[in-house]
Design an enzyme around this catalytic site. Sequence first.
Site, PDB file in Angstrom:
ATOM      1  N   SER A 164       0.867  -1.183   0.000  1.00  0.00           N
ATOM      2  CA  SER A 164       0.000   0.000   0.000  1.00  0.00           C
ATOM      3  C   SER A 164       0.896   1.222   0.000  1.00  0.00           C
ATOM      4  O   SER A 164       2.057   1.150   0.446  1.00  0.00           O
ATOM      5  CB  SER A 164      -0.857  -0.006   1.268  1.00  0.00           C
ATOM      6  N   TYR A 177      -2.659  -0.865  10.427  1.00  0.00           N
ATOM      7  CA  TYR A 177      -2.583  -1.098   8.975  1.00  0.00           C
ATOM      8  C   TYR A 177      -1.253  -0.580   8.409  1.00  0.00           C
ATOM      9  O   TYR A 177      -0.557  -1.288   7.671  1.00  0.00           O
ATOM     10  CB  TYR A 177      -3.768  -0.400   8.301  1.00  0.00           C
TER      11      TYR A 177
HETATM   12  P1  NAP Z   1     -11.467  -6.172  -0.121  1.00  0.00           P
HETATM   13  O1  NAP Z   1     -12.315  -5.980  -1.325  1.00  0.00           O
HETATM   14  O2  NAP Z   1     -12.052  -5.953   1.235  1.00  0.00           O
HETATM   15  O3  NAP Z   1     -10.822  -7.619  -0.206  1.00  0.00           O
HETATM   16  C1  NAP Z   1     -10.111  -8.190   0.852  1.00  0.00           C
HETATM   17  C2  NAP Z   1      -9.953  -9.650   0.563  1.00  0.00           C
HETATM   18  O4  NAP Z   1      -9.145 -10.231   1.590  1.00  0.00           O
HETATM   19  C3  NAP Z   1     -11.267 -10.424   0.540  1.00  0.00           C
HETATM   20  O5  NAP Z   1     -11.236 -11.309  -0.544  1.00  0.00           O
HETATM   21  C4  NAP Z   1     -11.256 -11.196   1.848  1.00  0.00           C
HETATM   22  O6  NAP Z   1     -11.932 -12.458   1.747  1.00  0.00           O
HETATM   23  C5  NAP Z   1      -9.774 -11.431   2.001  1.00  0.00           C
HETATM   24  N1  NAP Z   1      -9.391 -11.776   3.363  1.00  0.00           N
HETATM   25  C6  NAP Z   1      -9.546 -11.054   4.499  1.00  0.00           C
HETATM   26  N2  NAP Z   1      -9.052 -11.736   5.541  1.00  0.00           N
HETATM   27  C7  NAP Z   1      -8.578 -12.910   5.059  1.00  0.00           C
HETATM   28  C8  NAP Z   1      -7.959 -14.045   5.650  1.00  0.00           C
HETATM   29  N3  NAP Z   1      -7.716 -14.117   6.968  1.00  0.00           N
HETATM   30  N4  NAP Z   1      -7.606 -15.070   4.838  1.00  0.00           N
HETATM   31  C9  NAP Z   1      -7.852 -15.027   3.510  1.00  0.00           C
HETATM   32  N5  NAP Z   1      -8.430 -13.987   2.906  1.00  0.00           N
HETATM   33  C10 NAP Z   1      -8.796 -12.940   3.669  1.00  0.00           C
HETATM   34  O7  NAP Z   1     -10.202  -5.189  -0.156  1.00  0.00           O
HETATM   35  P2  NAP Z   1      -9.180  -4.772  -1.330  1.00  0.00           P
HETATM   36  O8  NAP Z   1      -9.198  -3.303  -1.384  1.00  0.00           O
HETATM   37  O9  NAP Z   1      -9.397  -5.557  -2.550  1.00  0.00           O
HETATM   38  O10 NAP Z   1      -7.799  -5.180  -0.626  1.00  0.00           O
HETATM   39  C11 NAP Z   1      -6.920  -6.145  -1.150  1.00  0.00           C
HETATM   40  C12 NAP Z   1      -5.496  -5.795  -0.753  1.00  0.00           C
HETATM   41  O11 NAP Z   1      -5.140  -4.531  -1.332  1.00  0.00           O
HETATM   42  C13 NAP Z   1      -5.277  -5.660   0.762  1.00  0.00           C
HETATM   43  O12 NAP Z   1      -4.018  -6.214   1.111  1.00  0.00           O
HETATM   44  C14 NAP Z   1      -5.254  -4.153   0.959  1.00  0.00           C
HETATM   45  O13 NAP Z   1      -4.500  -3.773   2.086  1.00  0.00           O
HETATM   46  C15 NAP Z   1      -4.580  -3.709  -0.334  1.00  0.00           C
HETATM   47  N6  NAP Z   1      -4.802  -2.297  -0.664  1.00  0.00           N
HETATM   48  C16 NAP Z   1      -6.038  -1.829  -1.014  1.00  0.00           C
HETATM   49  C17 NAP Z   1      -6.172  -0.481  -1.322  1.00  0.00           C
HETATM   50  C18 NAP Z   1      -7.483   0.108  -1.752  1.00  0.00           C
HETATM   51  O14 NAP Z   1      -7.543   1.340  -1.939  1.00  0.00           O
HETATM   52  N7  NAP Z   1      -8.531  -0.651  -1.960  1.00  0.00           N
HETATM   53  C19 NAP Z   1      -5.074   0.389  -1.249  1.00  0.00           C
HETATM   54  C20 NAP Z   1      -3.845  -0.127  -0.855  1.00  0.00           C
HETATM   55  C21 NAP Z   1      -3.711  -1.477  -0.574  1.00  0.00           C
HETATM   56  P3  NAP Z   1     -13.437 -12.691   2.279  1.00  0.00           P
HETATM   57  O15 NAP Z   1     -14.343 -11.812   1.426  1.00  0.00           O
HETATM   58  O16 NAP Z   1     -13.693 -14.143   2.079  1.00  0.00           O
HETATM   59  O17 NAP Z   1     -13.464 -12.244   3.721  1.00  0.00           O
END
Ligand code: NAP
Length: 279
Positions: A164, A177
């Site tokens: 991130s 985080y």
């Molecule tokens: P998201 O839509 O909330 O997706 C998160 C995913 O992680 C879901 O598929 C969830 O699965 C899974 N997850 C959570 N806990 C888990 C566990 N213990 N074991 C296995 N899977 C787990 O969020 P996202 O934005 O796509 O985030 C994905 C990654 O990108 C994260 O690492 C986040 O920090 C990073 N990121 C996102 C942003 C942003 O702006 N969106 C920015 C920087 C970094 P379930 O649905 O089955 O719970």
Amino acid sequence: MSSTAEAPQDVIPARLLQGQKALVTGANSGIGKATALGLGRAGADVVVNYVAHREAAEEVAEQIASFGVRSAAYEADVSKEEQVVAMTDRMVEEFGTIDILVANAGLQRDARFTEMTLAQWQKVLDVNLTGQFLCAREATKEFRRRGVVPKVSRSAGKIVCMSSVHQLIPWSGHVNYASSKGGVHMMMQTLAQELAPEKIRVNAVAPGAIKTPINHDAWATPEAREDLLRLIPYDRIGDPEDIAHAVVALASDLMDYVVGTTLYVDGGMTLFPGFATGG
Ligand code: NAP
């Protein structure tokens, strides 16, 4: 301006990752889902990991299979050692090997510092950092067992850590985080250094603000969008496909000499936009 409909879907070369087997954690939603689909479009067989929402994961796997590659949804909590070991063992048994790991699963449990509970701190570290450690360790064992297969890829394996911009930008109210992503940064570089002689490439992608459920409150209202856009010189909120494209490229032999790098995919968020008009 931002909308998923505008994100180009057909820019990924269809045979870029042909014959490769990819594991994407947290692939039933947001960035992980777009990445799993992108890897499938590039010709890889893809395991879609999830922890809670099986139906969503199975839908993603079906969509990937419609591209003419293999896909399956595997349940595992990435913060639980025995579940990660079982997941990677199963993938090797059913898919033959693992060529690409995208360690993407992550979550937020936000609180001001003195209100943050130990449980909130621990949960975020467990999933975001320990989860990536466990998945990377098990994937590396398989990369090492198999070694380089020149027909498939120039390297023995690729790991892309989902970091991130907050591996760099401090984030008030999110100390758990930001600390987890700072940890991912140093873990990624250390693994890259340790594993490069074995032709295992470890890199990271650091997204800025991407429209997914994790940060819904930051883009769901016009006021929130306006506030957020002030932090993004490129003047649009990112789409999950923006991240998927970066991951597909990093995982491919196009980037074979890229080792230990973080690719910021953030519309310029890390360019200190507050200084654009002075400072
Ligand atoms: P998201 O839509 O909330 O997706 C998160 C995913 O992680 C879901 O598929 C969830 O699965 C899974 N997850 C959570 N806990 C888990 C566990 N213990 N074991 C296995 N899977 C787990 O969020 P996202 O934005 O796509 O985030 C994905 C990654 O990108 C994260 O690492 C986040 O920090 C990073 N990121 C996102 C942003 C942003 O702006 N969106 C920015 C920087 C970094 P379930 O649905 O089955 O719970």
